[in-house]
Design an enzyme around this catalytic site. Structure first.
Site, PDB file in Angstrom:
ATOM      1  N   THR A 291       0.738  -1.190   0.030  1.00  0.00           N
ATOM      2  CA  THR A 291      -0.054   0.185   0.108  1.00  0.00           C
ATOM      3  C   THR A 291       0.913   1.186  -0.126  1.00  0.00           C
ATOM      4  OG1 THR A 291      -1.704  -1.175   1.251  1.00  0.00           O
ATOM      5  CG2 THR A 291      -1.688   1.225   1.461  1.00  0.00           C
TER       6      THR A 291
ATOM      7  N   VAL B 275     -12.692  -5.895   1.160  1.00  0.00           N
ATOM      8  CA  VAL B 275     -11.985  -4.375   1.590  1.00  0.00           C
ATOM      9  C   VAL B 275     -11.369  -4.386   2.653  1.00  0.00           C
ATOM     10  CG1 VAL B 275     -12.881  -2.036   1.932  1.00  0.00           C
ATOM     11  CG2 VAL B 275     -13.956  -3.432   0.396  1.00  0.00           C
TER      12      VAL B 275
ATOM     13  N   ASP C 140      -8.242  -1.991   5.213  1.00  0.00           N
ATOM     14  CA  ASP C 140      -8.380  -0.922   5.968  1.00  0.00           C
ATOM     15  C   ASP C 140      -8.153   0.536   5.270  1.00  0.00           C
ATOM     16  OD1 ASP C 140      -5.617  -1.668   5.536  1.00  0.00           O
ATOM     17  OD2 ASP C 140      -4.920  -0.879   7.253  1.00  0.00           O
TER      18      ASP C 140
ATOM     19  N   GLY D 150      -4.722  -5.648   6.712  1.00  0.00           N
ATOM     20  CA  GLY D 150      -5.925  -4.538   6.906  1.00  0.00           C
ATOM     21  C   GLY D 150      -7.130  -5.241   7.822  1.00  0.00           C
TER      22      GLY D 150
ATOM     23  N   THR E 113      -0.133   0.686   6.834  1.00  0.00           N
ATOM     24  CA  THR E 113       0.109  -0.427   5.890  1.00  0.00           C
ATOM     25  C   THR E 113       0.072  -1.854   6.578  1.00  0.00           C
ATOM     26  OG1 THR E 113       2.443  -0.183   5.739  1.00  0.00           O
ATOM     27  CG2 THR E 113       1.199   1.205   4.371  1.00  0.00           C
TER      28      THR E 113
HETATM   29  N1  ASP Z   1      -3.799  -2.629   4.417  1.00  0.00           N
HETATM   30  C1  ASP Z   1      -3.784  -3.050   2.991  1.00  0.00           C
HETATM   31  C2  ASP Z   1      -5.177  -3.864   3.021  1.00  0.00           C
HETATM   32  O1  ASP Z   1      -5.110  -4.748   4.005  1.00  0.00           O
HETATM   33  C3  ASP Z   1      -2.564  -3.882   2.519  1.00  0.00           C
HETATM   34  C4  ASP Z   1      -1.238  -3.588   2.942  1.00  0.00           C
HETATM   35  O2  ASP Z   1      -1.088  -2.580   3.354  1.00  0.00           O
HETATM   36  O3  ASP Z   1      -0.414  -4.375   2.640  1.00  0.00           O
HETATM   37  O4  ASP Z   1      -5.652  -3.893   2.002  1.00  0.00           O
END
Ligand code: ASP
Length: 359
Positions: free
Chosen positions: A206, A235, A237, A260, A257
């Site tokens: 992310t 979906v 976070d 999520g 990140t």
């Molecule tokens: N936080 C993001 C999600 O869960 C993925 C990530 O940051 O690696 O969609």
């Protein structure tokens, strides 16, 4: 407390001033970066993949751009990059091989926010999140509705799956099970073809980017293709205000990140902003957020054999005074900072535990 770094523990415990109930996980924090720059100097921070993004955002801030326009222009570089397979064009797809993007924005001076989730075929979800904020009476639009909203504003659909992402998806699908009909390339003599791929090899990624300008105005954006090979419609976070990002122009900004699902259960970004309001430094607030995720992770399937989370989350925060910091459950890890004096720098974030060595 296995492998405890006694000095790190005491420092963290004293510094954070939190009760024993919240502390059991703070064991190995080694080092981190919290720095202060004068309020009159703008600051841009980002996840580690945002070196170019934070430099671009700073360039725009110095030309007098609004903080939200600056951070969106910054992350657009990463959304457009086919080689970053965690964001925008070239992002890793869902389990059906379709790229679905999530993004959110918050504009501090006007206390507004916007977001899109499960958006297909549009490579800059951050721009659509801003449109939701500016050109609708809503805050979050998802799926087909988000695509139609983007098209109504003149955005063109395009296939976001690159050859590289398609190959990674196909490899995942072929290795998903030894029981189905999809097979990876294999030798004719091979047995048990298609061994299950380790959970830790499920890729995430992310970009989060936040800016404070010389007036002390603050905005932030988080944009992602989310968890690779997710169930369609999943979906994370990133597009959820309060979880994947939060801005309060009187206090600061925070974003995340990593896994999520864990962050959704903690709503850490709004917590970080509130902890900063209470006087914690950005780094201290990020450490509290990481600690909260550790404390709230109870399911055995999400724990390692020593009882720690089997995943990582990382937080980023900047306050109105221009202080910034980052922290994660596992480290070391870095985040990008640009204070306008030089190119973006990658600084070490704080962390609770050392990333275990791979066996
Ligand atoms: N936080 C993001 C999600 O869960 C993925 C990530 O940051 O690696 O969609």
């Amino acid at each position: 407390m296995k492998d405890m770094d006694r000095r790190g523990f005491i420092t963290s415990a004293t510094m954070l001033g939190v009760g024993a109930a919240m502390m059991p996980a703070i064991a190995e924090r080694a080092h981190g970066a919290t720095a202060r720059v004068p309020l009159s100097r703008p600051v841009v921070i980002s996840s580690a993949n945002g070196v170019r993004a934070s430099a671009r955002a700073m360039e725009l801030l110095r030309q007098g751009a609004d903080t939200l326009d600056a951070v969106i222009a910054g992350v657009n570089i990463v959304e457009d990059d086919p080689n970053d397979d965690s964001v925008g064009y070239g992002g890793l797809p869902n389990e059906d091989g379709v790229v679905e993007l999530d993004a959110s924005v918050m504009h501090g001076p006007t206390c507004r926010g916007g977001a899109v989730a499960s958006l297909r075929n549009i490579k800059n979800p951050s721009k659509i999140a801003k449109l939701v904020m500016e050109r609708s009476d809503h805050v979050l639009i998802v799926g087909d509705g988000a695509l139609r909203f983007a098209k109504a504003h003149g955005f063109k659909e395009e296939d976001l799956l690159t050859e590289q992402s398609r190959r990674k998806w196909l490899e995942w699908k072929e290795r998903l099970s030894t029981e189905d009909d999809w097979l990876p390339a294999h030798d004719a003599a091979a047995k048990d073809v298609g061994a299950v791929i380790a959970r830790s090899e499920r890729l995430t990624g992310t970009i989060h980017c936040a800016a404070v300008d010389a007036k002390g105005d603050i905005s932030a954006v988080t944009t992602t293709s989310g968890l690779a090979f997710k169930i369609p419609g999943r979906v994370g976070d990133s597009p959820i205000l309060g979880a994947g990002l939060y801005v309060d122009n009187a206090v600061g900004a925070a974003g995340s990140t990593g896994r999520g699902e864990a962050n959704l259960l903690s709503c850490a970004s709004v917590m970080i902003v509130e902890w900063m309001r209470l006087g914690k430094s950005p780094e201290e607030a990020c450490l509290l957020a990481a600690t909260r995720v550790v404390d709230h992770t109870k399911m055995r399937r999400l724990l390692t054999d020593d009882g720690r989370p089997a995943f990582n989350v990382r937080y980023y925060a900047v306050n109105k005074a221009g202080q910034y910091g980052s922290a994660s459950i596992y480290g070391p890890g870095t985040f990008a900072v640009n204070t306008g004096e030089q190119a973006s720098r990658l600084l070490d974030g704080a962390y609770l535990f050392k990333t275990p060595e791979k066996q």
